[in-house]
Motif scaffolding. Structure first.
Motif, PDB file in Angstrom:
ATOM      1  N   ASP A  88     -24.690   5.658  30.166  1.00  0.00           N
ATOM      2  CA  ASP A  88     -25.859   6.424  30.577  1.00  0.00           C
ATOM      3  C   ASP A  88     -26.985   5.560  31.144  1.00  0.00           C
ATOM      4  OD1 ASP A  88     -25.319   9.291  29.921  1.00  0.00           O
ATOM      5  OD2 ASP A  88     -24.944   8.438  27.946  1.00  0.00           O
ATOM      6  N   PHE A  92     -17.684  10.680  34.519  1.00  0.00           N
ATOM      7  CA  PHE A  92     -17.777  12.140  34.545  1.00  0.00           C
ATOM      8  C   PHE A  92     -16.706  12.735  35.457  1.00  0.00           C
ATOM      9  CE2 PHE A  92     -19.536  16.107  36.291  1.00  0.00           C
ATOM     10  CZ  PHE A  92     -19.979  16.761  35.152  1.00  0.00           C
ATOM     11  N   GLU A 131     -18.251  18.048  28.080  1.00  0.00           N
ATOM     12  CA  GLU A 131     -19.297  17.730  27.106  1.00  0.00           C
ATOM     13  C   GLU A 131     -20.645  17.457  27.769  1.00  0.00           C
ATOM     14  OE1 GLU A 131     -17.724  14.375  25.081  1.00  0.00           O
ATOM     15  OE2 GLU A 131     -16.491  15.557  23.695  1.00  0.00           O
ATOM     16  N   ARG A 132     -20.617  17.071  29.060  1.00  0.00           N
ATOM     17  CA  ARG A 132     -21.837  16.693  29.740  1.00  0.00           C
ATOM     18  C   ARG A 132     -22.335  17.762  30.722  1.00  0.00           C
ATOM     19  NH1 ARG A 132     -23.824  11.615  29.224  1.00  0.00           N
ATOM     20  NH2 ARG A 132     -22.901  10.550  27.440  1.00  0.00           N
ATOM     21  N   ARG A 181     -29.050  11.171  27.549  1.00  0.00           N
ATOM     22  CA  ARG A 181     -27.696  11.358  28.079  1.00  0.00           C
ATOM     23  C   ARG A 181     -27.750  12.146  29.377  1.00  0.00           C
ATOM     24  NH1 ARG A 181     -23.087  13.055  24.253  1.00  0.00           N
ATOM     25  NH2 ARG A 181     -23.894  15.118  24.709  1.00  0.00           N
ATOM     26  N   TRP A 182     -26.982  11.689  30.385  1.00  0.00           N
ATOM     27  CA  TRP A 182     -26.904  12.425  31.638  1.00  0.00           C
ATOM     28  C   TRP A 182     -26.144  13.727  31.431  1.00  0.00           C
ATOM     29  CZ3 TRP A 182     -29.750  11.457  35.722  1.00  0.00           C
ATOM     30  CH2 TRP A 182     -30.208  10.158  35.964  1.00  0.00           C
ATOM     31  N   MET A 183     -26.706  14.825  31.960  1.00  0.00           N
ATOM     32  CA  MET A 183     -26.091  16.144  31.842  1.00  0.00           C
ATOM     33  C   MET A 183     -26.179  16.866  33.183  1.00  0.00           C
ATOM     34  SD  MET A 183     -25.248  16.524  28.519  1.00  0.00           S
ATOM     35  CE  MET A 183     -25.115  18.303  28.271  1.00  0.00           C
TER      36      MET A 183
END
Length: 270
Positions: free
Chosen positions: A51, A61, A70-71, A148-150
């Motif tokens: 991240d 990803f 999950e992201r 966290r990247w989402m």
């Protein structure tokens, strides 16, 4: 110039095309490669540093199905040309983005802007799928949530409404019309490329338009990708088109400048 032609005449960038139909051998091979990459990544724990840089995150990803789900912030907001909807986790399908084609493309407004790729303080980024033939752009909007990247939203709009709309409209014409391409060259094009006589050196020179066919790389068309690091920037009069291979070391930069309202190719680095 004659030395230039002898030294570099045979070194064109490999042609990059869209994927073949699903039932073709090419697609099957691509799928095998991607599946193998996914298995290798899935077998490894997601590194803690994933991240920090957005590039590290997006490659994981795009290759790891478990991590991808999950992201994503479900229900995932979709805004297609002003029509707002949402997608559930059951509706989501694994998206490999640029992994299958083995390369990705980027657009920058300057050399200084290219340094933002290394910025670990970014809190937002956008992965763009640019459909030149359909004159539209899909934007996958990511943000950091508790470090966290989402994926938070998908947007879709016309090519002309994109921040790079003017250049992308020009580029579509540039790669599909050889006559227009020649008219869109600067009177002298700066060139930087590997020295065939020295593996550790580069040579520099100038390409005249009449010799362009010797040096011209075959640029991708149809579907492009772009990553916007941080906030979207207004279009400038300079555009650096970057093509990077994912695992083969391929790297190319093509610089365009707008002069008197017309885009011109001014520099090529291979």
């Amino acid at each position: 110039m004659m030395m230039f032609l002898l030294a570099c005449g045979g070194s064109k960038t490999a042609k990059v095309e869209e994927e073949a139909p699903d039932d073709s051998a090419a697609t099957e091979n691509d799928t095998i490669v991607v599946d193998t990459q996914e298995e290798l990544i899935a077998d490894e724990p997601v590194p803690m540093a994933v991240d920090e840089l957005f590039d590290d995150f997006i490659f994981n990803f795009a290759a790891n199905q478990k991590m991808q789900k999950e992201r994503i912030q479900f229900p995932l907001r979709k805004n297609f040309n002003g029509h707002v909807d949402s997608m559930t986790v059951r509706q989501w399908r694994m998206d490999y983005f640029f992994m299958k084609q083995g390369y990705y493309t980027l657009l920058f407004n300057s050399q200084q802007e290219m340094e933002v790729v290394k910025d670990t303080s970014l809190n937002e980024a956008i992965v763009e799928k640019i459909f030149l033939d359909d004159d539209c752009v899909e934007q996958y909007c990511f943000g950091r949530i508790r470090g966290r990247w989402m994926l938070r939203e998908i947007r879709k709009h016309s090519l002309s409404a994109n921040a790079n709309g003017s250049f992308l409209t020009f580029y579509k014409h540039f790669v599909s019309d050889s006559t227009f391409q020649l008219k869109s060259l600067a009177s002298q094009i700066e060139f930087v490329g590997p020295d065939p006589d020295d593996d550790f050196a580069q040579m520099e020179g100038v390409i005249l338009p009449e010799y362009w066919d010797v040096f011209a790389p075959e640029l991708p068309s149809g579907l492009l990708y772009n990553i916007v690091y941080g906030k979207e920037r207004e279009e400038s009069d300079t555009k650096i088109f970057v093509l990077r291979g994912i695992a083969n070391g391929l790297e190319m930069e093509v610089t365009f400048s707008k002069k008197s309202g017309q885009w011109k190719l001014t520099k090529l680095i291979t």
